[in-house]
Design an enzyme around this catalytic site. Structure first.
Site, short mmCIF file in Angstrom:
data_model
loop_
_atom_site.label_atom_id
_atom_site.label_comp_id
_atom_site.label_asym_id
_atom_site.label_seq_id
_atom_site.Cartn_x
_atom_site.Cartn_y
_atom_site.Cartn_z
N GLY A 242 84.10 91.42 47.56
CA GLY A 242 84.08 91.92 46.19
C GLY A 242 82.66 92.21 45.76
N SER A 243 82.40 92.04 44.48
CA SER A 243 81.09 92.40 43.95
C SER A 243 80.03 91.37 44.32
CB SER A 243 81.17 92.53 42.43
OG SER A 243 81.58 91.30 41.87
N THR A 244 78.78 91.82 44.39
CA THR A 244 77.67 90.92 44.69
C THR A 244 77.55 89.84 43.60
OG1 THR A 244 76.53 92.58 45.97
CG2 THR A 244 75.14 90.87 45.01
N GLU A 245 77.82 90.27 42.37
CA GLU A 245 77.75 89.34 41.23
C GLU A 245 78.71 88.15 41.43
OE1 GLU A 245 79.17 91.51 37.93
OE2 GLU A 245 78.54 90.01 36.45
N GLU A 265 81.48 89.55 51.87
CA GLU A 265 81.37 90.98 52.15
C GLU A 265 81.27 91.64 50.78
OE1 GLU A 265 81.99 94.44 52.28
OE2 GLU A 265 84.00 94.21 53.13
N CYS A 299 83.20 99.73 49.76
CA CYS A 299 81.91 99.04 49.72
C CYS A 299 80.88 99.79 50.56
CB CYS A 299 82.08 97.61 50.19
SG CYS A 299 83.05 97.50 51.67
N GLU A 396 75.62 100.16 42.48
CA GLU A 396 76.88 100.57 43.10
C GLU A 396 77.81 101.09 42.00
OE1 GLU A 396 79.48 97.45 44.71
OE2 GLU A 396 79.79 98.76 46.42
P1 NAP Z 1 85.25 91.30 41.76
O1 NAP Z 1 85.26 90.82 40.35
O2 NAP Z 1 84.14 90.93 42.63
O3 NAP Z 1 86.66 90.84 42.39
C1 NAP Z 1 86.96 90.63 43.75
C2 NAP Z 1 87.88 89.43 43.90
O4 NAP Z 1 87.23 88.26 43.41
C3 NAP Z 1 89.18 89.53 43.10
O5 NAP Z 1 90.21 88.86 43.81
C4 NAP Z 1 88.81 88.78 41.84
O6 NAP Z 1 89.91 88.35 41.10
C5 NAP Z 1 88.00 87.63 42.39
N1 NAP Z 1 87.13 86.99 41.41
C6 NAP Z 1 86.61 87.48 40.27
N2 NAP Z 1 85.86 86.56 39.64
C7 NAP Z 1 85.90 85.45 40.40
C8 NAP Z 1 85.32 84.15 40.30
N3 NAP Z 1 84.54 83.81 39.27
N4 NAP Z 1 85.55 83.26 41.28
C9 NAP Z 1 86.33 83.58 42.33
N5 NAP Z 1 86.92 84.77 42.48
C10 NAP Z 1 86.70 85.70 41.54
O7 NAP Z 1 85.40 92.87 41.78
P2 NAP Z 1 86.04 93.77 40.64
O8 NAP Z 1 85.88 93.25 39.28
O9 NAP Z 1 87.42 94.02 41.05
O10 NAP Z 1 85.14 95.07 40.79
C11 NAP Z 1 83.85 95.09 40.20
C12 NAP Z 1 82.88 95.72 41.13
O11 NAP Z 1 82.84 95.00 42.36
C13 NAP Z 1 83.22 97.12 41.57
O12 NAP Z 1 82.84 98.08 40.63
C14 NAP Z 1 82.46 97.23 42.85
O13 NAP Z 1 81.13 97.55 42.59
C15 NAP Z 1 82.54 95.85 43.43
N6 NAP Z 1 83.59 95.73 44.46
C16 NAP Z 1 83.23 95.67 45.75
C17 NAP Z 1 84.19 95.59 46.73
C18 NAP Z 1 83.85 95.51 48.18
O14 NAP Z 1 84.68 95.89 49.00
N7 NAP Z 1 82.70 95.02 48.55
C19 NAP Z 1 85.55 95.56 46.40
C20 NAP Z 1 85.90 95.60 45.04
C21 NAP Z 1 84.91 95.68 44.10
P3 NAP Z 1 90.45 89.29 39.90
O15 NAP Z 1 90.99 90.51 40.55
O16 NAP Z 1 91.48 88.52 39.23
O17 NAP Z 1 89.27 89.58 39.01
#
Ligand code: NAP
Ligand code: MG
Length: 497
Positions: A242-245, A265, A299, A396
């Site tokens: 998911g996100s780097t954050e 990742e 990603c 990104e």
């Molecule tokens: P995200 O917040 O990083 O979510 C990815 C996963 O992590 C989801 O299952 C999410 O659950 C979970 N999650 C969120 N907050 C969490 C926490 N505090 N502790 C544990 N797990 C947590 O990504 P997003 O909000 O869907 O997308 C935001 C940005 O992330 C995108 O714009 C993109 O830049 C990046 N992203 C990167 C990838 C990649 O393949 N590297 C994939 C998706 C997004 P929820 O779905 O319930 O929030």
């Protein structure tokens, strides 16, 4: 459900009340809460899924722990584990149609793309890891003839796996396959935006006959269920995409709980470098595919084009020509080439980046058009006249938006171009287009990224490790490297005399 027809099996699956898969049972969340599952092509509710939280994660971890400590799974012969994984492959392949319809309804991607990419690559990683199960070996060490020393490679135990919404089935498969091959047990949390294909996979896992508690699937939100998994004291390893954050939050959660092992990742801002001697008939569609595939929600999207100034205009015209012809629409429409973004939130983010870029002086070559009906559509977009310090160049975007910059002839070209390409906090992927393969190979050595594609892009194979340098992640998924994420080594020393 939608104006486009899906198979009766898909319709029946999608419509039902979705529960979580824990210890071989399909359960409601402990407080009976649910959340809506949205079709991003229409903005309408498809169905509801169980909203698991900390208590449900705990139930799943207890089940996974029991399956690991006392169940047959880690003690089963690797070839028997492989056989079950192969059974799952057969089931995935025989339900390819339903999987691709479910992915299209829940994520928005074209069914044809899910059928050609997501489903076969998911089957492939399970097939590859089924084979690898029998190849997990320790070594003997001969440093003293009075002693016998050897190593054992053992499964790490209970693995928590948190996956994103861009490739819902495939990201689950990349994580589940190596964990299962090694004998780990799993608690998987799919993304809140796209829970359905993981639940369908759960049904097939049950049908294949995996022992109860080996795979548990808890649907819910990241800040509740996900956070509870990352900070759980009885989870041995957490794998996150998911996100780097959020990746940084996962590291904190692991550090502040039981110091569980972590693999990540994360995001990317991957350069696509096009030299003047490149075969532009390959490079132009390659660069377009690098950013527009999966609506830029990759990603490893090639989101920054660096093209030599001699060919810059031709490259931009070429990518714009392709962008202008991409057919946007509902992913179930067979003529659709690009579906909607996954959510209103993602559409707002992408639109915000494009607006901000244009305000800061970028030229909008094509695109920047949003919505069609009530779905979350964003047209393929190209920005030029951008500077290295602009947000659209540094961050990104995760949408179908490419920024492009020219470069000139320079002395010590490889060093100079590597410096530009590496001017990012990320390091997931890069593309190089040139007929001079020696030059490309030298540049590949200098680029700080986990994947470098030369005269191609977005080529994946279950045997090829994938992961990031710098803030793009820790560890590698796929290939034999993925086995390392789910095993640990024990050294055993025996006194012989
Ligand atoms: P995200 O917040 O990083 O979510 C990815 C996963 O992590 C989801 O299952 C999410 O659950 C979970 N999650 C969120 N907050 C969490 C926490 N505090 N502790 C544990 N797990 C947590 O990504 P997003 O909000 O869907 O997308 C935001 C940005 O992330 C995108 O714009 C993109 O830049 C990046 N992203 C990167 C990838 C990649 O393949 N590297 C994939 C998706 C997004 P929820 O779905 O319930 O929030
Ligand atoms: Mg959805």
């Amino acid at each position: 459900m939608t104006q486009f027809k899906v198979s009766p099996a898909t319709e029946q699956f999608v419509k039902k009340q979705h529960r979580m898969f824990i210890n071989g049972y399909w359960l409601s969340s402990h407080c009976e809460k649910t959340f809506p599952v949205i079709n991003p092509a229409t903005g309408l509710i498809l169905t509801h899924a169980a909203e698991g939280d900390k208590e449900d994660i705990n139930r799943a971890v207890i089940a996974a722990r029991k399956a690991f400590e006392t169940g047959p799974w880690p003690r089963m012969s690797p070839s028997d584990r492989g056989r079950l994984l192969l059974k799952l492959v057969d089931l995935i392949e025989s339900h390819a149609e339903e999987f691709s319809e479910i992915e299209s309804l829940d994520n928005g991607k074209p069914k044809s793309v899910a059928l050609a990419v997501d489903v076969p690559l998911s089957a492939d990683i399970f097939r590859y890891m089924a084979g690898r199960a029998t190849g997990i070996e320790g070594r003997t060490k001969s440093f003293n003839s009075d002693l016998l020393a050897y190593t054992l490679r053992e499964p790490v135990g209970v693995a928590g796996q948190i996956v994103p919404w861009n490739f819902p089935l495939l990201m689950a498969a990349w994580k589940l396959a190596p964990a299962l091959a090694t004998g780990c047990t799993v608690v998987l949390k799919p993304a809140e935006q796209t829970p359905l294909s993981a639940l369908f996979l759960g049904e097939l896992i049950q049908e294949a006959g995996f022992p109860d508690g080996v795979v548990n699937i808890v649907t819910g939100f990241g800040h509740t269920a996900g956070a509870a998994l990352a900070s759980h004291m009885d989870v041995d390893k957490i794998a996150f995409t998911g996100s780097t954050e959020v990746g940084k939050l996962i590291v904190h959660a692991a550090a502040n709980s039981n110091l569980k092992k972590v693999s990540l990742e994360l995001g990317g801002k991957s350069p696509n470098i096009i030299f003047p001697d490149a075969d532009l008939d390959l490079a132009i569609p390659g660069a377009a595919n690098a950013i527009f595939f999966n609506h830029g929600q990759c990603c490893c999207a090639g989101s920054v084009v660096y093209a030599h100034k001699k060919i810059f205009d031709k490259v931009i015209d070429g990518i714009a020509g392709i962008a202008g012809k991409i057919q946007l629409g509902n992913g179930l429409d067979p003529t659709t080439e690009m579906g909607p973004l996954v959510s209103q939130e993602q559409l707002n983010t992408v639109r915000g980046y494009v607006d901000e870029g244009v305000k800061s002086g970028a030229e909008l070559v094509i695109g920047g058009i949003c919505s069609m009906g009530d779905g979350y559509f964003h047209s393929p977009t190209i920005l030029t006249d951008v500077q290295a310090d602009m947000k659209v160049v540094k961050e990104e975007i995760f949408g179908p938006v490419v920024v492009a910059m020219p470069f000139s002839d320079i002395s010590d070209e490889i060093t100079a171009i590597a410096k530009v390409a590496n001017n990012t906090k990320y390091g997931l992927a890069a593309g190089i287009w040139t007929k001079d393969v020696a030059k490309a190979s030298l540049l590949a050595q200098r680029i700080k990224a986990g994947t470098v594609w030369i005269n191609c892009y977005n080529v994946f194979d279950a045997s090829l490790p994938f992961g990031g340098y710098k803030q793009s992640g820790w560890g590698r998924e796929m290939g034999e490297e993925a086995i390392e994420l789910y095993t640990q080594t024990k050294a055993v020393t025996v006194r012989l005399r």
